[in-house]
Design an enzyme around this catalytic site. Structure first.
Site, PDB file in Angstrom:
ATOM      1  N   ASN A 206       0.787  -1.174   0.002  1.00 16.60           N
ATOM      2  CA  ASN A 206      -0.068   0.011   0.030  1.00 16.60           C
ATOM      3  C   ASN A 206       0.868   1.264   0.326  1.00 16.60           C
ATOM      4  O   ASN A 206       1.280   1.540   1.155  1.00 16.60           O
ATOM      5  CB  ASN A 206      -1.019   0.097   1.223  1.00 16.60           C
ATOM      6  N   GLU A 207       0.956   2.073  -1.194  1.00 13.28           N
ATOM      7  CA  GLU A 207       1.283   3.172  -1.217  1.00 13.28           C
ATOM      8  C   GLU A 207       2.850   3.469  -1.112  1.00 13.28           C
ATOM      9  O   GLU A 207       3.203   4.629  -1.071  1.00 13.28           O
ATOM     10  CB  GLU A 207       0.699   4.298  -0.235  1.00 13.28           C
ATOM     11  N   LEU A 208       3.627   2.519  -1.406  1.00 12.40           N
ATOM     12  CA  LEU A 208       5.189   2.568  -0.813  1.00 12.40           C
ATOM     13  C   LEU A 208       5.912   3.274  -2.188  1.00 12.40           C
ATOM     14  O   LEU A 208       6.741   4.057  -2.089  1.00 12.40           O
ATOM     15  CB  LEU A 208       5.965   1.251  -0.448  1.00 12.40           C
ATOM     16  N   LEU A 211       4.820   6.928  -2.186  1.00 15.01           N
ATOM     17  CA  LEU A 211       5.459   7.553  -0.906  1.00 15.01           C
ATOM     18  C   LEU A 211       6.941   7.855  -1.238  1.00 15.01           C
ATOM     19  O   LEU A 211       7.251   9.093  -1.043  1.00 15.01           O
ATOM     20  CB  LEU A 211       5.440   6.695   0.269  1.00 15.01           C
ATOM     21  N   SER A 251      -0.375  -0.406  -4.511  1.00 15.62           N
ATOM     22  CA  SER A 251      -1.762   0.437  -4.612  1.00 15.62           C
ATOM     23  C   SER A 251      -1.385   1.779  -4.105  1.00 15.62           C
ATOM     24  O   SER A 251      -1.071   1.675  -2.729  1.00 15.62           O
ATOM     25  CB  SER A 251      -3.075  -0.304  -4.102  1.00 15.62           C
TER      26      SER A 251
END
Length: 460
Positions: A206-208, A211, A251
């Protein structure tokens, strides 16, 4: 022995093999052919038919061991094809050769104390998701790998699962010992969950990647040290242990732009979270969703309060008022005045409202905003191929809540608005210059014929 649930007629398929089992691990491969199998379909494309799979091991007539599993037969593909004009590349789940528009929400643990989530709560939540016309839940990478019963119930209700691996919102170590543990976790998870029909896609995290891309703007020398986990280790193990399902890196992920509107999947957080400073009021302008052209939305959300009865479950009686110490303690980190600003923009000054009106109208605005966004992305089918909102249910009592079903399983008004927006056959209105356009969407595989009656009225 393959034996489906008894429906119109009894059917069974079986295969027997005699083999000598030597001391230690024995690997035996066999194939079972099923003539004219009944396929599993997600909602609303068809019946989520499940076979019962049994494996018996005998010595002579003595039963030594048995294994059983509910199993649906279906094929999954991820289509990424060029789209017309400047739309980019599609991101579409295909089941049994048929494109599916994915409708649903992000699933987080239904309780912060995992042991409290029993089969009864799983079944209640998943049955309500079916009632709200979901056909997909995304198991968020900041939660847990859920109990097998969760995946079984999703399959029985025709709900697909987008399964994140449990990496989220942080950098992870790259030392060899840690990476060995990662390999063990991924291998164990794949072997444990790969036979569950509902899972249609594995996702690295999730979102790495997103980020890291954002962090590079502050420090261009920053290294994405855990890149090999999501781009080398996990895809290698998925290809080795479960080649039947697609794997996606994160994602959101869209190549060079991890949150692209033109390829991959997208987290649409420009509203509610992604606006700071002078443009703060744009955080509550949900009509901005109509400009989003993401190919598959796996996160977006609108905050609201929850029902007063739910507040009474965890508030001291003398603190049941807006902005009390308990209210602030249970508020969402990202709320930052959003609820008051929404009330001010779409209803009236929140300072003039009673607690009951404050709660009710915040929930109604959330409901309208979710419907507005979901209808927008459905009108773009299959330019946009999925819309999953953040999030389905809470892990605890909260005063600022993203959900449509709260921790106490009370439905917010948004539950019914989402249900209508996700209806298999639905109409919606799009604002255009000089008026409105009316759209009809049919997600079933059957033709629909009906009459559309419309009109205009004013409020006085």
């Amino acid at each position: 022995l393959w034996k489906p649930h008894l429906r119109e007629k009894e059917e069974s398929f079986s295969y027997s093999l005699s083999q000598t089992a030597y001391p230690g691990l024995n690997k035996i491969e066999l194939a079972l052919e099923i003539d004219n199998p009944r396929l599993w379909w997600p909602r609303p494309l068809g019946e989520p038919f499940m076979y019962n799979f049994f494996l018996n091991v005998k010595e002579g007539e003595s039963l030594l061991d048995t294994f059983s599993l509910p199993l649906g037969l279906r094929e999954v593909n991820l289509l990424q094809e060029p789209l017309p004009e400047d739309e980019g590349t599609s991101f579409t789940i295909q089941i049994n050769g048929v494109k599916v528009f994915c409708k649903g929400a992000d699933w987080v643990p239904a309780d912060s104390i995992i042991a409290r989530v029993d089969k009864r709560k799983y079944k209640r939540l998943i049955s309500m998701a079916e009632e709200a016309n979901f056909n997909m839940l995304r198991v968020w990478g900041g939660g847990v790998y859920e109990d097998p019963y969760f995946y079984e119930m999703c399959a029985r209700y025709g709900i697909m699962v987008w399964q994140d691996f449990m990496f989220a919102c942080a950098y992870y170590p790259d030392d060899p010992e840690f990476l060995k543990e990662v390999e063990k976790e991924i291998e164990t998870t794949l072997k444990r969950l790969r036979n569950y029909t509902s899972i249609v896609l594995w996702c690295g995290n999730n979102e790495l990647q997103w980020l890291h891309k954002r962090n590079l703007e502050k420090d261009p020398t920053l290294k994405f040290i855990d890149y090999p986990i999501y781009h080398e280790i996990i895809p290698r193990l998925c290809a080795q242990l479960d080649p039947s399902r697609p794997y996606w890196y994160s994602s959101p992920y869209g190549g060079d732009n991890p949150c692209s509107e033109f390829e991959g999947n997208r987290h649409a957080w420009g509203i509610s979270i992604g606006v700071e400073g002078e443009r703060e009021e744009e955080r509550v302008d949900y009509r901005r969703y109509r400009k989003d052209r993401g190919k598959f939305i796996t996160e977006f959300g609108i905050l609201s309060c929850i029902d007063k009865k739910s507040l009474e479950e965890f508030f001291p009686r003398d603190e049941l008022y807006i902005d009390s110490p308990t209210w602030k303690f249970h508020n969402n980190t990202f709320e930052r005045g959003n609820i008051k600003n929404m009330l001010k923009k779409y209803y009236k000054d929140p300072e003039s409202l009673s607690l009951d009106d404050y709660l009710t109208y915040s929930m109604l605005i959330q409901a309208e905003a979710l419907k507005y966004a979901l209808c927008h992305w459905r009108r773009r089918k299959f330019f946009t191929s999925g819309s999953l909102f953040w999030m389905y249910t809470d892990s605890w009592g909260a005063t600022g809540s993203w959900t449509i079903v709260d921790y106490y399983l009370r439905r917010k008004p948004s539950f019914y608005y989402v249900k209508r927006a996700f209806a298999p056959v639905a109409i919606s209105f799009k604002e255009v210059e000089g008026g409105l356009s009316i759209y009809g969407v049919n997600d079933t595989l059957r033709n629909f014929t009906g009459y559309l009656q419309w009109g205009l009225s004013t409020f006085k």
